[in-house]
Design an enzyme around this catalytic site. Structure first.
Site, PDB file in Angstrom:
ATOM      1  N   ASP A 219       0.808  -1.124   0.018  1.00 27.31           N
ATOM      2  CA  ASP A 219       0.026  -0.053   0.056  1.00 27.31           C
ATOM      3  C   ASP A 219       0.791   1.231  -0.217  1.00 27.31           C
ATOM      4  OD1 ASP A 219       0.716  -0.703   2.474  1.00 27.31           O
ATOM      5  OD2 ASP A 219      -1.262  -0.256   3.425  1.00 27.31           O
ATOM      6  N   ASP A 243       1.008  -6.942 -10.814  1.00 28.83           N
ATOM      7  CA  ASP A 243       0.038  -6.742 -11.846  1.00 28.83           C
ATOM      8  C   ASP A 243      -0.556  -5.412 -11.848  1.00 28.83           C
ATOM      9  OD1 ASP A 243      -1.781  -7.078 -14.003  1.00 28.83           O
ATOM     10  OD2 ASP A 243      -3.403  -7.649 -12.526  1.00 28.83           O
ATOM     11  N   ASP A 247       0.201  -1.243 -13.748  1.00 29.84           N
ATOM     12  CA  ASP A 247      -0.726  -0.541 -14.418  1.00 29.84           C
ATOM     13  C   ASP A 247      -0.778   1.076 -13.597  1.00 29.84           C
ATOM     14  OD1 ASP A 247      -1.800  -2.602 -15.988  1.00 29.84           O
ATOM     15  OD2 ASP A 247      -3.760  -1.949 -15.666  1.00 29.84           O
TER      16      ASP A 247
HETATM   17  C1  IPM Z   1      -0.931  -8.554 -17.648  1.00 30.09           C
HETATM   18  C2  IPM Z   1      -2.640  -8.914 -17.604  1.00 30.09           C
HETATM   19  C3  IPM Z   1      -2.813 -10.424 -17.303  1.00 30.09           C
HETATM   20  C4  IPM Z   1      -2.138 -10.529 -15.772  1.00 30.09           C
HETATM   21  C5  IPM Z   1      -4.093 -10.991 -17.350  1.00 30.09           C
HETATM   22  C6  IPM Z   1      -4.834 -10.723 -18.677  1.00 30.09           C
HETATM   23  C7  IPM Z   1      -4.337 -12.151 -17.031  1.00 30.09           C
HETATM   24  O1  IPM Z   1      -3.416  -7.937 -16.722  1.00 30.09           O
HETATM   25  O2  IPM Z   1      -0.503  -9.189 -18.127  1.00 30.09           O
HETATM   26  O3  IPM Z   1      -0.732  -7.610 -16.744  1.00 30.09           O
HETATM   27  O4  IPM Z   1      -2.854 -10.481 -14.959  1.00 30.09           O
HETATM   28  O5  IPM Z   1      -1.190 -11.064 -15.665  1.00 30.09           O
HETATM   29 MG    MG Z   2      -2.250  -6.393 -15.854  1.00 30.43          MG
END
Ligand code: IPM
Ligand code: MG
Length: 356
Positions: A219, A243, A247
């Site tokens: 966090d 993951d 992002d």
């Molecule tokens: C990523 C994507 C994948 C993940 C999904 C599509 C399964 O979000 O490569 O970051 O979570 O690894």
């Molecule tokens: Mg992802």
């Protein structure tokens, strides 16, 4: 050199962005006298539709026999109803696991020409240059899953061996960079995180005494990535935290569309994909940003084929195109005109043919 590359366009914008990366790879191969055999295969939703299997045996065999795999993206509303039996995402997880690519490298750099494309202040993102080392074949993604009428369970497991090997990947990378690792966990709550912290500490102390290791709760890491992103060098994380945080980190670079990734295992064969998804909302319109995939192709040349100069040539060409104002819709500034996917690919090809 000669190399075999499996090309999995996948779903949505996947085939569109992969087509541009393939053109770039072919141009580099021609220029530097390499023979790249690029073989396409169905994968993800497209393969579910054609064969009732997101990762058909023929596709898996092609990938196993290749020196590297270039992948677009998978998934879409068509295959994601809550009770879907066959999911493209499951095929992707299987492919990663089958290829044994446990280390997912996601470099995040902010191109000077895109400093205003980030929703964060340019002064915060200027000079950002770090790399995530995300564990990719363990954790809650791969644990037992159960579901009853009233409950659901996802098990998160990590073994000492899994944490050791991913820590070594981070250590080796840190050595070639600024020699700093931040290992991310939730050790105030999760047992897997306490194991993670203990093993990472031991491996770095024993095998990488020249590397500074810091531990950070996930966090807090989410906050510091936005507050002082320049301070990071190598970020080491388990599967799901990586993951989510990658992002988030993509917003520093301006768009999910510009970030590449390399997934590596014990052998040189790797899986290369942009970190973005299949973007069903813009699929088929030819407006997606191919840069994340083109830069993934550069990582492919570097990590699986050992072609460092060729990888640098692609990265320099992307940089030139951006400096010269080439923009797709996702990174468009006020008064700028959006290029199509194909036009952006062409701008990179032009820069490659005419390097500065
Ligand atoms: C990523 C994507 C994948 C993940 C999904 C599509 C399964 O979000 O490569 O970051 O979570 O690894
Ligand atoms: Mg992802």
């Amino acid at each position: 050199m000669k190399a075999r590359i499996a090309v999995l366009g996948g779903d949505g914008i996947g085939p569109e962005v992969v087509a541009e990366a393939v053109r770039v790879l072919q141009a580099v191969a021609q220029r530097h006298g390499h023979e790249l055999a690029l073989t396409p295969a169905l994968f993800g939703g497209a393969a579910i539709d054609a064969h009732g299997d997101g990762l058909p045996p023929a596709t898996l065999e092609l990938c196993r026999g290749a020196d590297a795999v270039l992948l677009g993206a998978i998934g879409g509303p068509r295959w994601s109803s809550p009770d879907a039996q066959l999911r493209p995402e499951t095929a992707l997880l299987r492919l990663r696991r089958e290829l044994g690519v446990y280390a997912n490298l996601r470099p995040v750099t902010v191109h000077a020409a895109l400093r205003n494309a980030s929703p964060l202040k340019a002064g915060v993102v200027d000079g950002v240059d770090f790399i995530f080392v995300r564990e990719l074949t363990g954790g809650i993604y791969f644990g037992e899953k159960r579901r009853s009428e009233t409950e659901a369970t996802d098990v998160c497991t990590y073994s000492v061996t899994e944490v050791e090997r991913i820590t070594r990947t981070a250590g080796a990378l840190a050595r070639a960079r600024r020699k700093r690792i931040v290992s991310i966990d939730k050790s105030n709550v999760l047992e897997t995180s306490r194991l993670w912290r203990a093993v990472a500490t031991r491996v770095v102390a024993e095998e990488f005494p020249d590397i500074a290791l810091e531990h950070m709760l996930v966090d807090a890491a989410a906050m510091h990535l936005i507050r002082r992103p320049r301070d990071f060098d190598v970020l080491l994380t388990e599967n799901m935290f990586g993951d989510i945080l990658t992002d988030e980190a993509s917003m520093l670079a301006g768009s999910l569309g510009v970030l590449p990734s390399a997934s590596l295992g014990a052998a040189s064969r790797g899986l290369y994909e942009p970190i973005h998804g299949s973007a069903p909302d813009i699929a088929g319109r030819g407006i997606a940003n191919p840069i994340g995939t083109i830069l993934s192709a550069a990582l492919l040349l570097r990590h699986s084929l050992g072609l460092e100069a060729e990888a640098v040539a692609i990265e320099a060409a992307v940089s030139t195109a951006l400096t010269d104002g080439a923009r797709t819709a996702d990174i468009l500034g006020p008064g700028e005109k959006a290029l199509t996917t194909r036009e952006m690919g062409q701008r990179v090809l032009d820069a490659l043919r005419d390097p500065r």
